[in-house]
Design an enzyme around this catalytic site. Structure first.
Site, PDB file in Angstrom:
ATOM      1  N   ARG A  29      12.267  41.411 -24.186  1.00 43.33           N
ATOM      2  CA  ARG A  29      13.498  41.019 -25.104  1.00 43.33           C
ATOM      3  C   ARG A  29      13.395  41.788 -26.526  1.00 43.33           C
ATOM      4  O   ARG A  29      14.402  42.399 -27.046  1.00 43.33           O
ATOM      5  CB  ARG A  29      13.347  39.425 -25.365  1.00 43.33           C
ATOM      6  CG  ARG A  29      14.431  39.062 -26.209  1.00 43.33           C
ATOM      7  CD  ARG A  29      14.249  37.486 -26.650  1.00 43.33           C
ATOM      8  NE  ARG A  29      14.567  36.800 -25.134  1.00 43.33           N
ATOM      9  CZ  ARG A  29      14.723  35.626 -25.077  1.00 43.33           C
ATOM     10  NH1 ARG A  29      14.995  34.859 -26.311  1.00 43.33           N
ATOM     11  NH2 ARG A  29      14.910  34.872 -23.954  1.00 43.33           N
ATOM     12  N   HIS A  75      22.104  39.448 -18.065  1.00 44.64           N
ATOM     13  CA  HIS A  75      21.526  38.768 -19.260  1.00 44.64           C
ATOM     14  C   HIS A  75      21.713  37.176 -19.398  1.00 44.64           C
ATOM     15  O   HIS A  75      22.752  37.008 -19.953  1.00 44.64           O
ATOM     16  CB  HIS A  75      21.945  39.703 -20.300  1.00 44.64           C
ATOM     17  CG  HIS A  75      20.952  39.562 -21.662  1.00 44.64           C
ATOM     18  ND1 HIS A  75      19.646  40.069 -21.748  1.00 44.64           N
ATOM     19  CD2 HIS A  75      21.148  38.872 -22.885  1.00 44.64           C
ATOM     20  CE1 HIS A  75      19.028  39.793 -22.795  1.00 44.64           C
ATOM     21  NE2 HIS A  75      19.953  39.057 -23.408  1.00 44.64           N
ATOM     22  N   TYR A 119      38.843  38.943 -30.023  1.00 50.24           N
ATOM     23  CA  TYR A 119      39.761  39.809 -30.810  1.00 50.24           C
ATOM     24  C   TYR A 119      39.463  41.417 -30.551  1.00 50.24           C
ATOM     25  O   TYR A 119      40.440  42.007 -30.533  1.00 50.24           O
ATOM     26  CB  TYR A 119      40.034  39.392 -32.207  1.00 50.24           C
ATOM     27  CG  TYR A 119      40.068  38.056 -32.273  1.00 50.24           C
ATOM     28  CD1 TYR A 119      41.463  37.518 -31.835  1.00 50.24           C
ATOM     29  CD2 TYR A 119      39.405  37.043 -33.021  1.00 50.24           C
ATOM     30  CE1 TYR A 119      41.944  36.173 -31.935  1.00 50.24           C
ATOM     31  CE2 TYR A 119      39.922  35.707 -33.057  1.00 50.24           C
ATOM     32  CZ  TYR A 119      40.971  35.244 -32.857  1.00 50.24           C
ATOM     33  OH  TYR A 119      41.242  33.754 -32.849  1.00 50.24           O
TER      34      TYR A 119
END
Length: 749
Positions: A29, A75, A119
């Site tokens: 990670r 993931h 967006y």
């Protein structure tokens, strides 16, 4: 199946579990892999975009789709962390070479956040496609099962440049942190080529190519002489400055301006507005009076922060002040840790380049082994087709005389003519001599009729010659180390030629910024704070003219020196301190500034009990009382500290401080303690012993049941002493004087 209980040491289980957790965070990670310089989330995002076909020449796709595919396939963590990784890879002010081409609001250098992923849109950069994801179809890397074993994901991406240097890295793992600055692509690739030519190259020699970090925000590295040690050890501190220029007024009436055109990499984001507020604070605190206006004129064309100066102001002196007192000069901590051979390792510059070259050799070996295998297959097929041209009529006769493809293949590969009708015995005899391979037979049968027009033998022979040439080239690359390195170096030069950018950060040994503050003229001022916590300092003369109004409007009013500190004691046992110089000076009618903004005191979490100027109580003792009846005296020297906040006293669980008062040494004092249920106790203050601030103290009054100490007064011992309790004046003489630790007596008020 019966239940099985395993008895083991709790400490062993905890140790094993924590080590497993720590290694998981470190390797899966937080830290990048030395081979591709990517964290798992970054690698998975890029691979998901590759799988979606989001090439640089294709339309952008919604970021939400990319995040969804990454989370669902590779993931299994929160979408916010995946989107954040995508956003950072798009931000060219954070990355030496941005990897994602974004469309929409992906945040700004000033700390504005990116728009929601529904967006924004994104696709891969050409650089990413050509340098990070090329050759994935050539078996150059291993694939591993994803989290639920329904998909395959790459163990590492076939990145062809030292990404960990070019884009840098940062991450906090368990017990370790990585922080690698970005570098210039062209310089790093020059260093790799130099290492290929000479594996014994020194750090000094590598630094002829890699001058130092190259931050996307530009700026100036001012400790060039320290870089060698940083690159040799993998850790150290880089001193950064923003780029500052002085713009002189064109006319005599025009004012000079200081222009900040580049900022240190460390203050991108939310630290940039803080830089502006810190500059404004220098003006407000009168550290400088030469800056008359601050404006941020930055745009998409670049950074431009303008400081307008007074006429005849010393610009160099102000620049030195900015370097000394703001983040315009800052430090970047380097700690070059990455996952190498499956474990975290601190790496030098040469180590990183060495690991990179080893990885490139592995990629090239697998790539050319794959290509050689494909060329050998093509060679086999082309040889079969050329050989088939000589017996084309026989092959057609075999096909026409066969009842199935199986019979044709058997005849072509083994010469088995059983079941096939031939026009003549001679044809059958020739057919028995055929010995094509399985692959050649399949290729012959798949030929289109139009290809039989002369069989395009010339094109086949030309193609065959090209294949033989490729086989020789690939075999040479795989068999000769020097040939392998030559190919890698050629690839590096091609990348360098197409994608290089000029250096943005200047590397030098800068002169230490020197700024001598004007000596502070010590003078007496009046501190005033109202009941809402708004505080200010007043000129003594102005206070004397408006004394009645100031005293009436404010809760705390006292004289102190402008070099003093204000001590603030709260009910939860904290003491906060603030310099008088940091408190804004004002006029009697000015509102002032909330004390919360000047120190760590929070009016939402704690209540203010007492407030003093250090100069007024230096050398004295403080009397503390808490609502559980505990009391003590503490020497004021115990509270002298550099920290803004310290624990002023220790309290029993649930207890609150209700009184902090300085004890007079000149006159005898008495304590009047009043409980919630109306018990009054009066005794000599000297009966309360002196303790350390870390002590709870001694019991001052006995409290029964749920009774608590409601009020406590420290009163000078004199005739006709009075105190105010619940808006009523009470004469001390009405309360019988006794000893400490008594219950007290009821008093009608």
């Amino acid at each position: 199946m019966g239940e099985q209980i395993i008895t083991t040491e709790y400490a062993e289980v905890m140790q094993t579990s924590f080590v497993n957790y720590a290694m998981s965070v470190i390797t899966a990670r937080a830290l990048p892999d030395i081979r591709d310089g990517l964290k798992p989330v970054q690698r998975r995002v890029l691979y998901a975009m590759h799988e979606l076909g989001l090439n640089h020449d294709k339309p952008h796709r919604k970021s939400a789709r990319i995040v969804g595919d990454t989370m669902g396939k590779y993931h299994p963590h929160g979408d916010s962390s995946i989107y954040e990784a995508l956003v950072v890879m798009e931000q060219d002010f954070k990355k030496g070479m941005a990897l994602v081409d974004g469309h929409g609001n992906f945040g700004s250098i000033e700390g504005d956040g990116a728009a929601a992923m529904r967006y924004t849109e994104a696709r891969l950069k050409k650089f990413t496609q050509d340098v990070y994801l090329k050759d994935l179809d050539k078996n150059v890397i291993n694939y591993v099962p994803n989290f639920d074993e329904t998909e395959k994901e790459p163990e590492v991406l076939p990145v062809r440049v030292p990404n960990i240097l070019i884009n840098g890295a940062d991450g906090i793992a368990v017990g370790m942190v990585t922080s690698i600055p970005p570098h210039n692509l062209s310089e790093v690739l020059d260093a790799v080529c130099a290492y290929i030519d000479d594996n014994d190259i020194t750090t000094d020699e590598l630094m002829k190519y890699v001058q130092g970090p190259d931050f996307p925000t530009g700026g100036i590295v001012i400790n060039k002489s320290d870089l060698k040690e940083i690159y040799e050890t993998g850790s150290g501190k880089i001193k950064l400055r923003g780029k500052v220029e002085v713009e002189r007024g064109k006319r005599k009436t025009d004012k000079d301006k200081i222009i900040i055109s580049e900022i240190p990499y460390t203050i991108i984001g939310n630290n940039l507005p803080k830089l502006l507020s810190d500059i404004a604070a220098l003006v407000e605190s009168k550290k400088t009076t030469d800056i008359v206006d601050i404006s941020n004129e930055s745009s998409k064309d670049g950074m431009r922060i303008v400081l307008e100066l007074k006429k005849n102001a010393d610009a160099d002196k102000i620049i030195n002040l900015l370097y000394k007192k703001t983040k315009l000069e800052d430090t970047f901590g380097v700690n070059m840790i990455a996952i190498a051979d499956g474990k975290p390792e601190r790496l030098s510059l040469k180590d990183i380049i060495s690991y990179h070259l080893d990885f490139q050799i592995e990629l090239a070996s697998r790539k050319y082994s794959y290509l050689l295998e494909k060329e050998l297959e093509k060679k086999e097929v082309r040889e079969g087709l050329i050989k088939a041209y000589d017996v084309l009529d026989l092959i057609i006769e075999i096909i026409r005389g066969s009842r199935s493809v199986k019979e044709v293949k058997a005849c072509l590969t083994t010469g088995n003519t059983e079941g096939i009708k031939f026009k003549s015995k001679a044809s059958q005899s020739e057919a028995k001599k055929l010995m094509f391979t399985e692959r050649q037979a399949t290729a012959i049968l798949e030929l289109r009729l139009q290809k039989l027009v002369g069989l395009e033998i010339e094109a086949l022979e030309k193609e065959y010659a090209e294949i033989i040439k490729n086989i020789a080239e690939y075999s040479d690359i795989l068999d000769n180390h020097s040939s392998m390195l030559r190919v890698i170096k050629k690839d590096i030069r091609n990348i360098q030629k197409e994608f290089s950018l000029p250096r943005r950060t200047v590397i030098e040994d800068g002169v230490e910024a020197v700024y001598e503050e004007a000596p502070i003229v010590e003078q007496e001022v009046v501190f005033a704070m109202d009941r809402f916590g708004y505080s200010k300092t007043l000129d003594v003369a102005a206070y004397e003219r408006n004394k009645d109004a100031v005293d009436a409007e404010n809760k705390f009013v006292f004289k102190c020196m402008n070099t003093d500190k204000i001590w603030i004691f709260t009910d939860i046992g904290n003491m906060h301190q603030v310099k008088v110089m940091d408190i804004p000076a004002g006029k009697p009618k000015d509102k002032g500034q909330p004390i919360d903004n000047l120190c760590n005191y929070s009016s939402k979490e704690e209540s203010l009990i007492s407030l003093f100027a250090f100069g007024n109580i230096k050398g004295k003792k403080f009397m503390f009382a808490s609502d559980d009846g505990m009391m003590k005296q503490v020497d004021a020297v115990e509270f002298e500290a550099n920290r803004k906040t310290i624990a002023a006293t220790k309290l029993n669980d649930g207890a609150k401080v209700i009184m902090v008062e300085p004890v007079s040494e000149e006159r005898e004092s008495e304590i009047v303690a009043i409980s919630k249920e109306g018990f009054f106790l009066r005794f000599a203050a000297e009966e309360v012993p002196e303790k350390k601030k870390t002590a709870i103290g001694v019991r001052g009054i006995k409290l029964e049941g749920k009774d608590i100490l409601d009020a406590c007064y420290l009163i000078e011992k004199r005739n006709n002493s009075v105190f105010t309790y619940k808006n009523k004046e009470i004469a001390v003489a009405r309360i019988k004087i006794t000893k400490r630790d008594g219950k007290g007596s009821k008093l009608r008020i």
